[in-house]
Scaffold this active site. Sequence first.
Site, PDB file in Angstrom:
ATOM      1  CG  ASP A   1      16.366  17.798 -48.488  1.00 61.82           C
ATOM      2  OD1 ASP A   1      16.824  16.904 -49.247  1.00 61.82           O
ATOM      3  OD2 ASP A   1      17.055  18.346 -47.603  1.00 61.82           O
TER       4      ASP A   1
ATOM      5  CG  ASP B   1      25.031  17.923 -44.159  1.00 66.05           C
ATOM      6  OD1 ASP B   1      25.782  16.940 -44.014  1.00 66.05           O
ATOM      7  OD2 ASP B   1      23.870  17.841 -44.593  1.00 66.05           O
TER       8      ASP B   1
HETATM    9  O1  RIB Z   1      22.275  15.696 -44.094  1.00 65.39           O
HETATM   10  C1  RIB Z   1      20.999  16.093 -44.481  1.00 65.39           C
HETATM   11  C2  RIB Z   1      20.754  15.742 -45.923  1.00 65.39           C
HETATM   12  O2  RIB Z   1      20.754  14.341 -46.061  1.00 65.39           O
HETATM   13  C3  RIB Z   1      19.431  16.183 -46.472  1.00 65.39           C
HETATM   14  O3  RIB Z   1      19.474  17.490 -47.002  1.00 65.39           O
HETATM   15  C4  RIB Z   1      19.070  15.101 -47.478  1.00 65.39           C
HETATM   16  O4  RIB Z   1      19.007  15.538 -48.792  1.00 65.39           O
HETATM   17  C5  RIB Z   1      20.115  14.013 -47.273  1.00 65.39           C
HETATM   18  O5  RIB Z   1      21.090  14.037 -48.243  1.00 65.39           O
END
Ligand code: RIB
Length: 296
Positions: free
Chosen positions: A14, A247
């Site tokens: 990222d 996440d």
């Molecule tokens: O959900 C966040 C993620 O979305 C980030 O870490 C980025 O890499 C994308 O996949």
Amino acid sequence: MEHRVLSYGSLNIDRVYSVPHMVRPGETMSSTAYNEYVGGKGLNQSIALARSGMKVYHAGAVGSDGEVLLETLKEDQINIEFVKQTQEKSGHAIIQVDDSGQNSILLFSGANFSILEEDVEGVFDHFESGDILLIQNEINCLKQIIDLADKKGMRIFFNPSPFNEDIFNLPLEKIDWFLLNEIEAQQITQMEVRDDDLLVSILKEHFPQANFVITLGEQGSMCSMGDKLYRQSIYPTEVVDTTGAGDTFTGYFISTLLETGALDKALDVASKASSISVSRKGASSSIPYKEEVEND
Ligand code: RIB
């Protein structure tokens, strides 16, 4: 009973730019800070599962620059034997985070889209009925992954994010749990419904075999399983960076559900964990450990 979770998903580097506001079409603007973090929806969800106490096997692909991604998984005792290394670039994300902590994300799939059918077959040789599969929409071969997991009798959790039309080509009738936000719920049902209860009934009509977790931003979250419906409000906190919060929610919801079987507790713990995540910078780096969530 110890559950084995196969998390088949993306791994990204990222590249995060702090900005006063999201850059507009035609605008050139200086960022105020730059940082690199380890992310990818798949990797983040694996880390959230592992930090909440699950035995996690991550499957996917990284490029020649992907050592940092593998090391990060290993630090959380995640099994990486099913992550292949290719010669291309690892996936990456260009992320703008504005002063209010909101983000916008541009993805480059890179190695995340280099998965071959034979890789998938090799991975599923090691899993069986009773194991769990968790997937998102940032890798290729998803149809085959769902078909094989279903054939094995695994329970399938799907976070259809980022949403695109390809999702309609997947065997969605084989999904046991959908974890999605309100917009994704509208996209997957192809209906713009503002009323949450109505949205849940429409989801149930479309996917009668499945259960649903819907995150509603400031309005909290809800979970529907059979005729049970639970609601959870958010744990308010100072928002620093929302990247990875969804996440974190997904990982903590699944692990608490598997551990306790209690939907209300799973929503509560997931909500607490994601509120800790938004109060910190970065994606995987912002995911709390179980003790932090319990003591919060
Ligand atoms: O959900 C966040 C993620 O979305 C980030 O870490 C980025 O890499 C994308 O996949």
